[in-house]
Design a protein around this motif. Sequence first.
Motif, PDB file in Angstrom:
ATOM      1  N   ALA A  42      19.926  -5.326  30.474  1.00  0.00           N
ATOM      2  CA  ALA A  42      20.348  -5.450  29.076  1.00  0.00           C
ATOM      3  C   ALA A  42      20.232  -4.080  28.413  1.00  0.00           C
ATOM      4  CB  ALA A  42      19.505  -6.482  28.335  1.00  0.00           C
ATOM      5  N   ASP A  43      20.949  -3.900  27.325  1.00  0.00           N
ATOM      6  CA  ASP A  43      21.019  -2.587  26.666  1.00  0.00           C
ATOM      7  C   ASP A  43      19.894  -2.369  25.657  1.00  0.00           C
ATOM      8  OD1 ASP A  43      21.778  -4.365  24.705  1.00  0.00           O
ATOM      9  OD2 ASP A  43      23.690  -3.387  24.243  1.00  0.00           O
ATOM     10  N   VAL A  44      18.745  -2.986  25.881  1.00  0.00           N
ATOM     11  CA  VAL A  44      17.666  -2.988  24.902  1.00  0.00           C
ATOM     12  C   VAL A  44      17.122  -1.596  24.606  1.00  0.00           C
ATOM     13  CG1 VAL A  44      15.947  -3.479  26.700  1.00  0.00           C
ATOM     14  CG2 VAL A  44      15.456  -4.076  24.323  1.00  0.00           C
ATOM     15  N   HIS A  45      17.091  -0.705  25.591  1.00  0.00           N
ATOM     16  CA  HIS A  45      16.486   0.608  25.365  1.00  0.00           C
ATOM     17  C   HIS A  45      17.328   1.477  24.434  1.00  0.00           C
ATOM     18  CE1 HIS A  45      13.483   3.593  26.141  1.00  0.00           C
ATOM     19  NE2 HIS A  45      14.333   4.464  26.677  1.00  0.00           N
ATOM     20  N   SER A  46      18.582   1.101  24.265  1.00  0.00           N
ATOM     21  CA  SER A  46      19.443   1.856  23.344  1.00  0.00           C
ATOM     22  C   SER A  46      19.397   1.284  21.932  1.00  0.00           C
ATOM     23  CB  SER A  46      20.891   1.839  23.855  1.00  0.00           C
ATOM     24  OG  SER A  46      21.424   0.522  23.810  1.00  0.00           O
ATOM     25  N   ARG A  47      18.577   0.244  21.722  1.00  0.00           N
ATOM     26  CA  ARG A  47      18.476  -0.397  20.414  1.00  0.00           C
ATOM     27  C   ARG A  47      17.193   0.066  19.714  1.00  0.00           C
ATOM     28  NH1 ARG A  47      21.601  -5.002  19.844  1.00  0.00           N
ATOM     29  NH2 ARG A  47      23.347  -4.938  21.303  1.00  0.00           N
ATOM     30  N   PRO A  48      17.311   0.966  18.738  1.00  0.00           N
ATOM     31  CA  PRO A  48      16.101   1.486  18.073  1.00  0.00           C
ATOM     32  C   PRO A  48      15.284   0.405  17.382  1.00  0.00           C
ATOM     33  CG  PRO A  48      18.101   2.168  16.920  1.00  0.00           C
ATOM     34  CD  PRO A  48      18.537   1.583  18.216  1.00  0.00           C
ATOM     35  N   GLU A  49      15.935  -0.692  16.970  1.00  0.00           N
ATOM     36  CA  GLU A  49      15.197  -1.734  16.257  1.00  0.00           C
ATOM     37  C   GLU A  49      14.176  -2.442  17.148  1.00  0.00           C
ATOM     38  OE1 GLU A  49      19.229  -3.774  17.359  1.00  0.00           O
ATOM     39  OE2 GLU A  49      18.400  -1.747  17.040  1.00  0.00           O
ATOM     40  N   PHE A  50      14.311  -2.244  18.482  1.00  0.00           N
ATOM     41  CA  PHE A  50      13.387  -2.917  19.396  1.00  0.00           C
ATOM     42  C   PHE A  50      12.468  -1.944  20.140  1.00  0.00           C
ATOM     43  CE2 PHE A  50      17.029  -6.061  19.512  1.00  0.00           C
ATOM     44  CZ  PHE A  50      16.408  -6.979  18.665  1.00  0.00           C
ATOM     45  N   ARG A  51      12.399  -0.698  19.679  1.00  0.00           N
ATOM     46  CA  ARG A  51      11.568   0.272  20.390  1.00  0.00           C
ATOM     47  C   ARG A  51      10.093  -0.119  20.380  1.00  0.00           C
ATOM     48  NH1 ARG A  51      13.563   4.381  23.665  1.00  0.00           N
ATOM     49  NH2 ARG A  51      11.765   5.648  23.073  1.00  0.00           N
ATOM     50  N   ASP A  52       9.697  -0.878  19.369  1.00  0.00           N
ATOM     51  CA  ASP A  52       8.290  -1.272  19.303  1.00  0.00           C
ATOM     52  C   ASP A  52       7.925  -2.310  20.359  1.00  0.00           C
ATOM     53  OD1 ASP A  52       9.844  -3.257  18.118  1.00  0.00           O
ATOM     54  OD2 ASP A  52       8.266  -3.835  16.713  1.00  0.00           O
ATOM     55  N   ARG A  53       8.928  -2.848  21.051  1.00  0.00           N
ATOM     56  CA  ARG A  53       8.643  -3.837  22.100  1.00  0.00           C
ATOM     57  C   ARG A  53       8.382  -3.171  23.459  1.00  0.00           C
ATOM     58  NH1 ARG A  53      10.971  -8.462  19.590  1.00  0.00           N
ATOM     59  NH2 ARG A  53      11.020  -7.855  17.395  1.00  0.00           N
ATOM     60  N   LEU A  54       8.613  -1.873  23.561  1.00  0.00           N
ATOM     61  CA  LEU A  54       8.352  -1.171  24.815  1.00  0.00           C
ATOM     62  C   LEU A  54       6.855  -1.194  25.091  1.00  0.00           C
ATOM     63  CD1 LEU A  54       9.395   0.582  27.171  1.00  0.00           C
ATOM     64  CD2 LEU A  54       9.136   2.579  25.686  1.00  0.00           C
ATOM     65  N   THR A  55       6.488  -1.717  26.259  1.00  0.00           N
ATOM     66  CA  THR A  55       5.071  -1.897  26.562  1.00  0.00           C
ATOM     67  C   THR A  55       4.854  -1.853  28.071  1.00  0.00           C
ATOM     68  OG1 THR A  55       3.157  -3.317  26.172  1.00  0.00           O
ATOM     69  CG2 THR A  55       5.223  -4.416  26.697  1.00  0.00           C
ATOM     70  N   THR A  56       3.596  -1.878  28.468  1.00  0.00           N
ATOM     71  CA  THR A  56       3.238  -1.918  29.889  1.00  0.00           C
ATOM     72  C   THR A  56       2.460  -3.199  30.163  1.00  0.00           C
ATOM     73  OG1 THR A  56       3.146   0.496  30.052  1.00  0.00           O
ATOM     74  CG2 THR A  56       2.004  -0.769  31.756  1.00  0.00           C
ATOM     75  N   LYS A  57       2.884  -3.926  31.212  1.00  0.00           N
ATOM     76  CA  LYS A  57       2.210  -5.167  31.592  1.00  0.00           C
ATOM     77  C   LYS A  57       2.002  -5.190  33.106  1.00  0.00           C
ATOM     78  CE  LYS A  57       4.130  -7.995  27.825  1.00  0.00           C
ATOM     79  NZ  LYS A  57       4.722  -9.306  27.461  1.00  0.00           N
ATOM     80  N   THR A  58       1.113  -6.061  33.526  1.00  0.00           N
ATOM     81  CA  THR A  58       0.869  -6.253  34.955  1.00  0.00           C
ATOM     82  C   THR A  58       1.675  -7.460  35.414  1.00  0.00           C
ATOM     83  OG1 THR A  58      -1.355  -5.342  34.768  1.00  0.00           O
ATOM     84  CG2 THR A  58      -0.851  -6.642  36.735  1.00  0.00           C
ATOM     85  N   LEU A  59       2.687  -7.193  36.227  1.00  0.00           N
ATOM     86  CA  LEU A  59       3.571  -8.250  36.730  1.00  0.00           C
ATOM     87  C   LEU A  59       3.293  -8.447  38.213  1.00  0.00           C
ATOM     88  CD1 LEU A  59       5.946 -10.207  36.409  1.00  0.00           C
ATOM     89  CD2 LEU A  59       7.502  -8.274  36.742  1.00  0.00           C
ATOM     90  N   ASP A  60       2.688  -9.573  38.540  1.00  0.00           N
ATOM     91  CA  ASP A  60       2.318  -9.886  39.928  1.00  0.00           C
ATOM     92  C   ASP A  60       1.540  -8.746  40.567  1.00  0.00           C
ATOM     93  OD1 ASP A  60       3.620 -12.239  39.514  1.00  0.00           O
ATOM     94  OD2 ASP A  60       5.147 -11.958  41.052  1.00  0.00           O
TER      95      ASP A  60
END
Length: 747
Positions: A274-292
């Motif tokens: 998805a093109d989410v990284h090009s959407r400045p309105e969602f930059r605050d959702r960039l995070t680090t998680k432990t996936l499996d």
Amino acid sequence: MTLTALLALSASASAAVTGGGVPAPAPAATMSQPTLVGYAELPADTFAAGPASGAWNGEGVRGEARFSRQPVQGFSGVQRLAGGSFMFLSDNGFGSKANSADYLLRLYRVSFKGQQQAGSVPQVGSFVQLRDPDKRVPFRIVNENSAERLLTGADFDPEGFVVAPDGTLWVGDEFGPYLLHFSADGVLLEAPIATPNLAGLPTLNGGKPVVVGHRGSSGTRPEHTLASYREAIAAGADFIEPDLVVTKDGVLVARHEPVIAVVGADDKVIEATADVHSRPEFRDRLTTKTLDGVQVRGYFVEDFTLAELKTLRAVERLPKLRGTAYDGQFEIPTLAEVIALVRETEAKTGRKVGIYPETKHPTYMQQVAGFNTSQLLIDTLVREKFTDPSRIYIQSFEVGNLKELNSTIMPKAGVNIPLVQLVSSPDEPAYDLKAAGDTRTPADMLSDAGLREIASYADAVGPYKRWVIDDQCQVTDFVSRAHAAGLPLHPWTFRNEPTYLLPCYGGDPKAEMRQALWAGVDGFFTDFPATGAEVVREFTTAEVRSPQNPAFANGQPNVSNLPSSGGYEGLAISPDGKTIYALLEKTVQGDPKGTLRLHAFDLATRQWSLAGRLALDSDAEAIGDLTAVNATQYLVIERDNKQGAEARAKRIYLLDLARKNADGTFQKTLVADLMNLADPQRLSPNSVNGVLGFPFFTIENVLVLDKNTILVANDNNYPATGGRGADVKDDTEVLWIRLPQPLNLAR
């Protein structure tokens, strides 16, 4: 005696003949190899009464007739008549459908006297004219509007015949291919009998393998979009696969992973759907998680509401490989929208496509996102009233959620949907087992004991494809072991791009799919369902059809699955007169290379079955004829497509229908190498130093005369040259061959 009476008598003629039928034995010194004990030549320029012929060229354009009468040859089938003479079948005429419209299809009575004298000439007598006065043929023939409706080489290509116990004739045709039924005097008795496509794939229940559109048609559209699913359905997929993750507000949506864009430390996108990284309105959702157990930096679906996700647009996950032409065009769909698309297809076309949802990372979703995706999935299916078990499989790489679905969630909801245990590569164990300290590996899960365990809570298994076909392109024993546990299997993932194919497939994705089908898989996942559906159709199309099948001339699309001139070349009848065996000359599309189907036709029930397959020698390219020895053994001619000095493979084998090789093909034993026949009596003028070679392009006549002797004759493809010299017209040469070892004849 009339020819009709002779034909009727031939149906019950004994295996041994007297008088001129079988020559005296050759000297014992020559019996270590097949030995010529009789020889005759029918000159190429032998004609019978009838209209002028040879006026049509290979493009179907009519000119001046080359012959004032009907050429008798070439011969493509032989049977013995009572009294020691023989009946030979003439084939379609001048080599093709286009140039044989004035060649009449006949059977000729041929008598041999003094066949041990070099240069003796056979006597051609009366003939049976094949015809259709009762209009049994459902398509237009050359002589459509005549009273007799004489059949020609543009209507059928007869390449073998037998005489039934009732005296009627059965003829094998290459154009359809068809089985044709005539009276003893040549009248067609019923409509041509088409050849069913009896692929005989070794699936668990003998059913059609299913094609699963992996993330839709993800090889041609961005994955997990309605456009991708729609493309997969149009391509012929039986199921479409939505991988399911959950939004912040508890809605199941289709994404391959909960992370929709992986971002590196340099702030560059590593992989995205998805093109989410090009959407400045969602930059605050960039995070680090432990996936499996793995640290992942990116944007995660569970941090977005459905309304927010709907503002994003899908992008190609593999842009360098598959391009970006469709980026930014499609929304992220919900499971409910995927179901609505399937229903829309059914309403428009009547076609019931299924869905094959995967619960992605259920342990992660429960622990990090706080949702039981298995429960959400069943709740959604029940709410959408889409719970038909014939149209859904639920899959997971984890074990615990499948067991919970089986034991608790589905029984409580009153549904019973098939569950599929996915199993990854050897170094990727199920995460929930690993997290719980369970040391079982994928190999453990796919052991016999592991498969029995899977069968206790799941209905099928979805293995990484290398468990079925290893990295050396060898089929493993996994399919047979899974089937023994009662589990169908749907391996993943088949892709068209060469980068995903092993070298042995030569860049051909269909070759990989065909090998998997022959291994016995019950379905498979593919990014290119159009290719997958095409391969499955090769095995499941209703009929076997050659390019010359008349249906294609009547406006139907040419979807032939048999090469040109690949129809019935060999026709034999069982000694009890109950079964006709019809052997194709060439390989049906999708079958293992160099294998030919032998069909059995029950004369009482009119039912076809697949008796098995013949594997040609590596240097052989076709067969020439088939004839019975006893109830389970038949002689077959194998040949290459060469003649004269270049000819190599001209052989007769004893085929055993009761004994098969490890690959399922019939066992066979060499009976005679026709390029190396002893001729101690110098019966043939073509022998050299007491050895006769038979280097004709086509050799299409073999018949058992007694336990020691067979008759063989070539098809001279009149007026062809090349067998005995580049500028020499090929005669029909008839050989009586004494075998080194006696045949075990039917009694």
